[in-house]
Design an enzyme around this catalytic site. Structure first.
Site, PDB file in Angstrom:
ATOM      1  N   LYS A 192       0.851  -1.196   0.000  1.00  0.00           N
ATOM      2  CA  LYS A 192       0.000   0.000   0.000  1.00  0.00           C
ATOM      3  C   LYS A 192       0.883   1.241   0.000  1.00  0.00           C
ATOM      4  O   LYS A 192       1.506   1.584   0.997  1.00  0.00           O
ATOM      5  CB  LYS A 192      -0.913   0.065   1.223  1.00  0.00           C
ATOM      6  CG  LYS A 192      -1.944   1.177   1.040  1.00  0.00           C
ATOM      7  CD  LYS A 192      -2.493   1.730   2.330  1.00  0.00           C
ATOM      8  CE  LYS A 192      -1.816   2.979   2.813  1.00  0.00           C
ATOM      9  NZ  LYS A 192      -1.908   4.150   1.953  1.00  0.00           N
ATOM     10  N   GLU A 267      10.413   1.494  10.118  1.00  0.00           N
ATOM     11  CA  GLU A 267      11.429   2.521   9.868  1.00  0.00           C
ATOM     12  C   GLU A 267      10.704   3.839  10.056  1.00  0.00           C
ATOM     13  O   GLU A 267       9.864   4.211   9.233  1.00  0.00           O
ATOM     14  CB  GLU A 267      11.984   2.344   8.445  1.00  0.00           C
ATOM     15  CG  GLU A 267      13.349   2.954   8.274  1.00  0.00           C
ATOM     16  CD  GLU A 267      13.254   4.435   8.025  1.00  0.00           C
ATOM     17  OE1 GLU A 267      13.459   5.208   8.998  1.00  0.00           O
ATOM     18  OE2 GLU A 267      12.975   4.816   6.899  1.00  0.00           O
ATOM     19  N   CYS A 301      13.350  11.152   6.766  1.00  0.00           N
ATOM     20  CA  CYS A 301      13.573  10.636   8.121  1.00  0.00           C
ATOM     21  C   CYS A 301      15.018  10.876   8.546  1.00  0.00           C
ATOM     22  O   CYS A 301      15.316  11.038   9.713  1.00  0.00           O
ATOM     23  CB  CYS A 301      13.227   9.150   8.175  1.00  0.00           C
ATOM     24  SG  CYS A 301      14.086   8.188   6.932  1.00  0.00           S
ATOM     25  N   GLU A 401      10.207  15.960  14.851  1.00  0.00           N
ATOM     26  CA  GLU A 401      10.479  15.946  13.420  1.00  0.00           C
ATOM     27  C   GLU A 401       9.710  17.087  12.760  1.00  0.00           C
ATOM     28  O   GLU A 401       8.488  17.039  12.668  1.00  0.00           O
ATOM     29  CB  GLU A 401       9.967  14.612  12.859  1.00  0.00           C
ATOM     30  CG  GLU A 401      10.968  13.869  12.067  1.00  0.00           C
ATOM     31  CD  GLU A 401      10.406  12.601  11.433  1.00  0.00           C
ATOM     32  OE1 GLU A 401       9.252  12.235  11.674  1.00  0.00           O
ATOM     33  OE2 GLU A 401      11.164  11.988  10.691  1.00  0.00           O
TER      34      GLU A 401
END
Ligand code: NDP
Length: 507
Positions: A192, A267, A301, A401
């Site tokens: 997906k 991850e 990331c 983040e």
């Protein structure tokens, strides 16, 4: 008048007809059972670039059934490593052949620069080739020191059916960090992609079919996290979930997958520090810092989003970084000279700005940028290259983040203080050190809590080297031989040699 390097709209055009993306289920391209679709509007050009089928629970069920059947019938798992490698190599060649087409769709859906997309597709083909080489190395262990009566074997077998859920920031590269390793191991998959970037995963599906993958081995269901992604993590016919994306969704997946105790590989995010010592090669460090924070508009990331600079050089180093930042070409992703493109959604652009304004309001300074970037000719969403100083370790901009082109600067006096700042984080994806002293670099490498350490460089990656995080940056590893291990189970076979087993009941 801005003194930034802004690239206005180029001559490259968005096609009049959007890309049509359908599900790949059991070797066929299918619409959703209810006919639903959704549109992707390019973040840079404000035009509909993709119309995709919007998956529902029936579509997910069909895809998982197909993957389960293909696995259980041994359509793929019973093939030889040589046959798997041959197919993966064919896919790599087809990726190379279609590199421009894939890169174009990657750019107009994600907003990343076309030159960067071209490099990522080239890198993805390399990963497919590396995974092909691993397919021929699958082997377990034998134990012949268990006594004369025994031989022990450890077989390595594919985990089974794998759900692969990917994000929007590196759609083709990230699916290429997962799928070829799953296939090399003998698994079947349901993929997906993010609803924001479905096109290039669909193109990969076309290439897999052209390469001759058996029906049901690789399936694609398009749509949203709810319900498609969630269903891929709960169905008991799925053996493993591998996910890249936000830490919040990663935690949710651990919970939903627990119902059937699936293997989960994650991850997730990072707040990756680079520590700069006074003896470093400062020009090289400044260039790497600028690259690390603006690459993929910071939507990465591995973004080098916080630097920790020695007090003695902080002022000079920030001045160099600001000067270099002004030179980086931000603007039309379709212009080959652009190095930083658009932000994925208007909401995300606002989120980035909120972090900067909050930092400013709580005492930070913003010597560069700090607002939405206007790009002549484009109505899409862009953000200025931004440097934030006077940041303290407790500010959200130093800990969370931001996922935008925003650099936070902290300072230190001693190595111990720098390491404490590095490790005072919920994340642990990657960390870097800049120093000409090998002892400083080695001590840093051993004491920093992160899955990857870079010394005197930033964000160099290789198919051979594993990638993943500690703490809330994830679990499991991708790439390298560890990337293959994720998709394998160990099975123990204990064999008695000779009919010499002592009876338990009558003995
Ligand atoms: P998400 O983590 O929400 O999305 C990643 C993928 O997971 C998408 O395919 C998404 O589907 C899917 N998903 C969403 N909810 C579920 C669920 N409950 N179960 C299974 N799959 C699900 O990331 P976002 O795209 O929303 O980005 C949000 C933030 O996450 C960013 O601002 C950034 O901070 C971080 N992020 C980190 C990334 C990384 O590489 N570490 C990558 C992307 C984002 P859908 O199509 O609905 O989005």
């Amino acid at each position: 008048m801005s003194d930034l390097n802004v690239v206005s709209i180029s001559n490259a055009r968005i096609p009049a007809d959007p890309f049509v993306a359908r599900h790949l289920i059991d070797g066929d391209w299918r619409s959703s059972t209810d006919g639903a679709t959704f549109e992707r509007v390019s973040p840079s050009h404000d035009a509909v670039v993709t119309v995709a089928c919007r998956g529902n629970l029936l579509d997910v069920d069909a895809a998982i059934s197909a993957a389960r059947r293909a696995f259980d019938e041994g359509r793929w798992s019973a093939t030889t490593g040589k046959d798997r490698a041959t197919l993966l190599l064919k896919v790599a060649d087809l990726i190379d052949r279609d590199r421009e087409r894939i890169a174009f769709h990657e750019t107009i859906e994600s907003g990343k620069p076309i030159s960067q997309a071209m490099a990522e597709i080239e890198g993805a083909a390399d990963i497919w080739r590396y995974a092909a080489s691993l397919a021929r190395t699958l082997h377990g262990e034998s134990h012949n020191s268990l006594g004369n009566d025994f031989l022990g074997l450890v077989l390595k077998e594919p985990v089974g059916v794998v759900s692969i859920i990917t994000p929007w920031n590196f759609p083709f590269l990230i699916v290429s960090q997962k799928l070829p390793f799953a296939l090399a191991a003998g698994c079947t998959a349901v993929i997906k992609p993010s609803e924001m970037t479905p096109a290039t995963t669909v193109i990969l599906g076309e290439l897999l079919l052209e390469a001759g993958i058996p029906a049901g081995v690789a399936n694609i269901v398009l749509g949203f996290g709810d319900p498609v992604g969630a269903a891929l993590t709960t169905d008991k016919r799925v053996d493993m979930v591998t996910f890249t994306g936000s830490t919040a969704v990663g935690k949710a997946i651990v919970e939903t997958a627990a119902g059937t105790l699936k293997k989960v590989s994650l991850e997730l995010g990072g707040k990756n520090p680079q520590v700069i010592f006074p003896d470093a090669e400062l020009d090289a460090a400044a260039d790497a810092v600028v690259f690390g924070v603006y690459f993929n508009a910071g939507e990465c990331c591995n973004s080098g989003s916080r630097i920790i600079v020695h007090e003695d050089i902080a002022e000079e180093f920030v001045a160099r970084t600001v000067a270099l930042s002004r030179l980086v070409p931000f603007g039309d992703p379709l212009d080959p000279s652009t190095k930083v493109g658009a932000i994925i959604t208007p909401e995300h652009n606002n989120k980035i700005d909120t972090y900067v304004q909050e930092a400013r309001a709580t005492g930070a300074s913003v010597p560069l940028g700090g607002k939405v970037l206007e790009v002549p000719g484009l109505r899409g969403q862009f953000y200025e290259p931004t440097v934030v100083t006077n940041v303290t370790g407790d500010m959200p901009i130093a800990r969370e983040e931001v996922f935008g082109p925003v650099l936070s600067v902290l300072t230190f006096k001693t190595l111990d203080e720098a390491i404490a700042l590095v490790n005072d984080a919920d994340y642990g994806l990657s960390a870097g050190v800049w120093s000409e002293n090998v002892h400083t670099c080695l001590e840093f490498a051993r004491r920093a809590h992160a899955g990857t350490i870079w010394t005197n460089t930033w964000m160099d990656g290789f198919a051979e080297l594993p990638f993943g995080g500690v703490k809330q940056s994830g679990q499991g590893r991708e790439l390298g031989k560890y990337g293959l291990d994720e998709f394998l189970e160990a099975k123990t076979v204990t064999m008695r040699i000779g009919k010499n087993r002592e009876p338990w009941v009558s003995g």
